[in-house]
Design a protein around this motif. Structure first.
Motif, PDB file in Angstrom:
ATOM      1  N   TYR B  16       0.846  -1.196   0.000  1.00 32.11           N
ATOM      2  CA  TYR B  16       0.000   0.000   0.000  1.00 32.11           C
ATOM      3  C   TYR B  16       0.880   1.244   0.000  1.00 32.11           C
ATOM      4  O   TYR B  16       1.909   1.282   0.668  1.00 32.11           O
ATOM      5  CB  TYR B  16      -0.874   0.052   1.257  1.00 32.11           C
ATOM      6  N   ILE B  20       3.988   0.302   2.481  1.00 31.87           N
ATOM      7  CA  ILE B  20       3.491  -0.626   3.493  1.00 31.87           C
ATOM      8  C   ILE B  20       3.251  -1.987   2.870  1.00 31.87           C
ATOM      9  O   ILE B  20       2.290  -2.176   2.132  1.00 31.87           O
ATOM     10  CB  ILE B  20       2.177  -0.103   4.101  1.00 31.87           C
ATOM     11  N   VAL B  22       1.938  -5.565   2.887  1.00 29.15           N
ATOM     12  CA  VAL B  22       0.942  -6.293   3.668  1.00 29.15           C
ATOM     13  C   VAL B  22       0.949  -7.780   3.326  1.00 29.15           C
ATOM     14  O   VAL B  22       0.929  -8.620   4.208  1.00 29.15           O
ATOM     15  CB  VAL B  22      -0.456  -5.681   3.465  1.00 29.15           C
ATOM     16  N   SER B  41      -6.708 -14.334  11.794  1.00 30.73           N
ATOM     17  CA  SER B  41      -7.162 -13.330  12.747  1.00 30.73           C
ATOM     18  C   SER B  41      -7.151 -11.952  12.102  1.00 30.73           C
ATOM     19  O   SER B  41      -6.735 -11.775  10.959  1.00 30.73           O
ATOM     20  CB  SER B  41      -6.264 -13.353  13.978  1.00 30.73           C
ATOM     21  N   ASN B  42      -7.586 -10.985  12.857  1.00 33.84           N
ATOM     22  CA  ASN B  42      -7.639  -9.614  12.389  1.00 33.84           C
ATOM     23  C   ASN B  42      -6.294  -9.116  11.906  1.00 33.84           C
ATOM     24  O   ASN B  42      -5.290  -9.341  12.560  1.00 33.84           O
ATOM     25  CB  ASN B  42      -8.088  -8.730  13.559  1.00 33.84           C
ATOM     26  N   GLY B  43      -6.268  -8.459  10.757  1.00 33.95           N
ATOM     27  CA  GLY B  43      -5.031  -7.872  10.275  1.00 33.95           C
ATOM     28  C   GLY B  43      -4.107  -8.852   9.585  1.00 33.95           C
ATOM     29  O   GLY B  43      -2.982  -8.513   9.223  1.00 33.95           O
ATOM     30  N   ALA B  44      -4.575 -10.088   9.367  1.00 34.20           N
ATOM     31  CA  ALA B  44      -3.711 -11.086   8.743  1.00 34.20           C
ATOM     32  C   ALA B  44      -3.490 -10.802   7.255  1.00 34.20           C
ATOM     33  O   ALA B  44      -2.492 -11.223   6.673  1.00 34.20           O
ATOM     34  CB  ALA B  44      -4.322 -12.470   8.915  1.00 34.20           C
ATOM     35  N   GLY B  45      -4.422 -10.097   6.645  1.00 35.37           N
ATOM     36  CA  GLY B  45      -4.279  -9.786   5.223  1.00 35.37           C
ATOM     37  C   GLY B  45      -5.333 -10.450   4.353  1.00 35.37           C
ATOM     38  O   GLY B  45      -5.204 -10.500   3.134  1.00 35.37           O
ATOM     39  N   LYS B  46      -6.395 -10.934   4.972  1.00 37.04           N
ATOM     40  CA  LYS B  46      -7.451 -11.618   4.204  1.00 37.04           C
ATOM     41  C   LYS B  46      -8.158 -10.654   3.253  1.00 37.04           C
ATOM     42  O   LYS B  46      -8.310 -10.941   2.065  1.00 37.04           O
ATOM     43  CB  LYS B  46      -8.488 -12.230   5.165  1.00 37.04           C
ATOM     44  N   THR B  47      -8.582  -9.529   3.794  1.00 32.71           N
ATOM     45  CA  THR B  47      -9.285  -8.558   2.960  1.00 32.71           C
ATOM     46  C   THR B  47      -8.394  -8.071   1.823  1.00 32.71           C
ATOM     47  O   THR B  47      -8.826  -7.930   0.687  1.00 32.71           O
ATOM     48  CB  THR B  47      -9.742  -7.368   3.823  1.00 32.71           C
ATOM     49  N   THR B  48      -7.133  -7.852   2.156  1.00 31.73           N
ATOM     50  CA  THR B  48      -6.189  -7.399   1.135  1.00 31.73           C
ATOM     51  C   THR B  48      -6.068  -8.420   0.008  1.00 31.73           C
ATOM     52  O   THR B  48      -6.009  -8.057  -1.170  1.00 31.73           O
ATOM     53  CB  THR B  48      -4.811  -7.135   1.776  1.00 31.73           C
ATOM     54  N   GLU B  60      -7.343   2.280  -3.301  1.00 35.78           N
ATOM     55  CA  GLU B  60      -6.737   2.508  -1.985  1.00 35.78           C
ATOM     56  C   GLU B  60      -5.237   2.662  -2.095  1.00 35.78           C
ATOM     57  O   GLU B  60      -4.520   2.558  -1.096  1.00 35.78           O
ATOM     58  CB  GLU B  60      -7.063   1.331  -1.055  1.00 35.78           C
TER      59      GLU B  60
HETATM   60  N1  LIG Z   1      -5.349   0.957   2.642  1.00 35.66           N
HETATM   61  C1  LIG Z   1      -4.394   0.507   3.485  1.00 35.66           C
HETATM   62  N2  LIG Z   1      -3.255   1.209   3.635  1.00 35.66           N
HETATM   63  C2  LIG Z   1      -2.294   0.753   4.471  1.00 35.66           C
HETATM   64  N3  LIG Z   1      -2.367  -0.366   5.188  1.00 35.66           N
HETATM   65  C3  LIG Z   1      -3.473  -1.106   5.083  1.00 35.66           C
HETATM   66  C4  LIG Z   1      -4.548  -0.717   4.225  1.00 35.66           C
HETATM   67  N4  LIG Z   1      -5.517  -1.640   4.322  1.00 35.66           N
HETATM   68  C5  LIG Z   1      -5.079  -2.577   5.203  1.00 35.66           C
HETATM   69  N5  LIG Z   1      -3.844  -2.266   5.660  1.00 35.66           N
HETATM   70  C6  LIG Z   1      -3.063  -3.047   6.605  1.00 35.66           C
HETATM   71  O1  LIG Z   1      -2.901  -4.334   6.089  1.00 35.66           O
HETATM   72  C7  LIG Z   1      -2.977  -5.306   7.111  1.00 35.66           C
HETATM   73  C8  LIG Z   1      -3.948  -6.386   6.707  1.00 35.66           C
HETATM   74  O2  LIG Z   1      -5.228  -5.841   6.631  1.00 35.66           O
HETATM   75  P1  LIG Z   1      -6.474  -6.662   6.094  1.00 35.66           P
HETATM   76  O3  LIG Z   1      -6.143  -7.200   4.749  1.00 35.66           O
HETATM   77  O4  LIG Z   1      -7.648  -5.781   6.196  1.00 35.66           O
HETATM   78  O5  LIG Z   1      -6.559  -7.846   7.128  1.00 35.66           O
HETATM   79  P2  LIG Z   1      -7.787  -8.763   7.538  1.00 35.66           P
HETATM   80  O6  LIG Z   1      -8.853  -8.617   6.503  1.00 35.66           O
HETATM   81  O7  LIG Z   1      -7.212 -10.133   7.568  1.00 35.66           O
HETATM   82  O8  LIG Z   1      -8.234  -8.320   8.875  1.00 35.66           O
HETATM   83  C9  LIG Z   1      -3.363  -4.584   8.383  1.00 35.66           C
HETATM   84  O9  LIG Z   1      -2.214  -4.444   9.177  1.00 35.66           O
HETATM   85  C10 LIG Z   1      -3.822  -3.240   7.911  1.00 35.66           C
HETATM   86  O10 LIG Z   1      -3.480  -2.241   8.823  1.00 35.66           O
END
Ligand SMILES: Nc1ncnc2c1ncn2[C@@H]1O[C@H](COP(=O)(O)OP(=O)(O)O)[C@@H](O)[C@H]1O
Ligand SMILES: [Mg+2]
Lengths: 292, 267
Positions: B16, B20, B22, B41-48, B60
């Motif tokens: 990102y 950053i 991820v 878990s939270n913040g693992a990178g699933k959504t990404t 983004e």
């Molecule tokens: N737009 C962004 N810019 C910078 N960092 C991001 C952004 N979106 C997510 N992150 C970081 O990427 C990591 C993984 O996020 P995310 O993919 O949302 O995890 P999950 O869905 O597993 O909870 C987190 O540490 C989050 O802070």
């Protein structure tokens, strides 16, 4: 009493124009969060394009009117494509400065071609549109304005409520990320908002040109009236823009009629300040739905 | 086997804002008509990971800097969402993102944006068949719907696009257990009746593994474990950290789990 009725009708129809122009402004803001400082210049572009078509090209009124609307639509579309699209994702202040630049550019072009004098259209509105009863004397242009204004409002109301493209445009204004996730062409929506805003501005420009004469400086100054209108109506409410416009139009004509013509540009702003003290989000600012 | 793969992610890194990082080399494969669950878990990178597939990283300021994403034999990494959605991939966002000021039915209609001529009659019926609860809410503003209804709206909206690959990001988040059960049953039905391939991101591993064919576990931007759902449910680590059941079968509280231990095991 007659005088009152006359001012009322004049005020409402001028206000309708302000409202419709403001609606275009709000549409751009809602879809892309851009404040368009070139809105008055879009008005002027429409007025002068119509002037050129009617006087230079000697076109009949109706075709000239339709070509002007089409021309403004294309202009809005192209402006978005050429100037605004490259700035998508850049800080908002850049985009706003760009619209300020566009305003100067349009103004310069118009001054270059048409000069700074006051022009007028040939008298073309049929006289049966005018109302003459006792002391009431309403020139045809005001009734024509009401008719055109209501037509535009109805057409766009139906477009946004029922057409697919209208629903997509509202979806982008509502939640851009979700719209993107469903494959809505967000950039096309931006361009369409500009196109529609320019079309409506062009129409308002023509009618204001009939009322006040056509002058670059006057018409672009009217663009500034969009601000009290949208602030009053709420920056994100299209219906609010129309009602805000009518309120400002009424305030202006009543001030001009009963107090003094020199105050007509001032009093609306004073009232505006008082309304904002009571309702800081404008009269019709969208109530945020907090449910989730 | 190879021909049955709909989506293949090969060792991708995602960054990102140019700095950053991820995702650090994520690979996964999704077989046609399967439900593949992505846990972590939270913040693992699933959504990404999902965003990398759907193209929603772009707005983004995120980018796939390494590796490739192949969908139906075609490279799609770093493509625009307008393009990817038209290939048949629809991403249902985390946190339910309704169009609040549109009615439920208008929300559904936006789902036809990718389709030629925007047909919606039959499709609306199909959506109401899966989500009968939405019928009587058709004319209501989505902003006034309950959490369960919202989840139905956003999934129904996605179905309107006739997706071949549906990305579901935490559909169960914040919903009552009964509603979650209902939603998961519908997911299975969609998968079976519409032949829709699904990637299901969940923190609710128990529910997800019940309906998935295959699963991946992510930690810290990496895949740390994978296997068939049946195997994963039996795995002691999964039991302990995601299902809340200790190796001996006793219930353990999360408090007892030391996070460093957990990292060490999987890296
Ligand atoms: N737009 C962004 N810019 C910078 N960092 C991001 C952004 N979106 C997510 N992150 C970081 O990427 C990591 C993984 O996020 P995310 O993919 O949302 O995890 P999950 O869905 O597993 O909870 C987190 O540490 C989050 O802070
Ligand atoms: Mg997430």
């Amino acid at each position: 009493m007659d005088f009152f009725v006359q001012l009322l009708i004049n005020g409402i129809s001028v206000g309708f124009l302000y409202g419709l122009s403001a609606m275009g402004f709000v549409m751009i803001f809602k879809s892309s969060s851009v404040l368009n400082f070139a809105h008055g210049e879009l008005l002027a572009m429409g007025a002068f394009l119509f002037l050129a078509l009617v006087t230079w090209a000697q076109l009949p009124i109706l075709p000239a009117f339709l070509i002007t609307l089409a021309g403004c639509f294309v202009l809005g579309f192209v402006v978005e494509r050429l100037f605004l699209r490259p700035l998508i994702g850049e800080p908002l202040i850049f985009v706003i400065m760009l619209t300020v630049g566009l305003a100067s550019m349009f103004k310069g072009i118009l001054l270059l071609i048409f000069g700074g004098n006051l022009n007028t259209y040939p008298d073309f509105l049929p006289s049966f549109l005018g109302i003459q009863r006792g002391m009431i004397n309403i020139p045809p242009v005001y009734t024509a304005t009401l008719i055109i204004g209501l037509t535009f409002l109805a057409v766009f109301g139906l477009f946004f409520k029922y057409s697919s493209q209208g629903i997509y445009m509202r979806s982008v204004a509502d939640n851009q990320k979700a719209a993107l996730s469903l494959g809505v062409h967000v950039k096309l929506v931006f361009a369409l908002s500009w196109a529609i805003a320019a079309l409506v501005a062009g129409m308002s420009g023509i009618v204001l040109g009939i009322i006040n004469g056509i002058n670059v400086h006057d018409l672009s100054a009217i663009g500034l009236k969009v601000f009290p209108v949208v602030i009053l109506g709420g920056l994100d409410s299209i219906g609010g823009a129309i009602i805000g416009g009518i309120i400002i139009g009424l305030l202006e004509t009543f001030t001009g009629g009963y107090l003094s013509p020199s105050l007509r540009d001032v009093v609306p702003y004073i009232v505006l300040v008082f309304i904002l003290l009571v309702k800081p989000y404008g009269l019709f600012g969208l109530k945020e739905i907090e449910r989730v | 086997m190879e021909n049955n793969i709909l989506l293949q992610i090969n060792n991708i890194s995602v960054v990102y804002s140019d700095v950053i990082q991820v995702l650090k080399g994520v690979s996964l494969a999704v077989e046609k008509n399967h439900i593949v669950s992505l846990l972590g878990s939270n913040g693992a990178g699933k959504t990404t990971t999902l965003k990398a597939v759907s193209g929603l990283l772009k707005p983004e300021n995120g980018k796939v800097t390494d590796g490739s994403i192949i969908y139906k034999g075609r490279n799609i990494q770093n493509q625009y969402p307008e393009f990817i959605t038209r290939q048949g991939i629809i991403h249902v966002l985390e946190g339910r993102q309704p169009f609040k000021y549109l009615t439920v039915e208008e929300n559904l209609k936006v789902g036809t944006a990718t389709r030629w001529l925007k047909p919606h009659k039959d499709d609306l019926e199909m959506v109401y068949h899966y989500f009968p609860a939405l019928v009587k809410r058709r004319k209501a503003l989505a902003g006034y719907c309950s959490g369960g209804e919202l989840q139905m709206i956003v999934m129904g909206r996605a179905l309107m696009a006739h997706p071949e690959l549906l990305l579901l990001d935490e559909p169960s988040l914040g919903l009552a257990p009964l509603v979650v059960k209902e939603i998961f049953e519908i997911i299975v039905k969609i998968n079976e009746e519409q032949a829709t391939t699904i990637i299901l991101v969940e923190q609710n591993a128990g529910m997800a593994l019940q309906i998935a064919h295959y699963g991946y576990v992510m930690e810290n931007g990496k895949i740390v474990m994978e296997g068939s759902a049946a195997d994963l449910v039996k795995n002691p680590d999964i039991k302990e950290f995601y299902l809340g059941v200790g190796v001996a079968g006793d219930l353990r509280s999360y408090r007892d789990v030391k996070s460093y231990r957990r990292r060490k095991r999987w890296l």
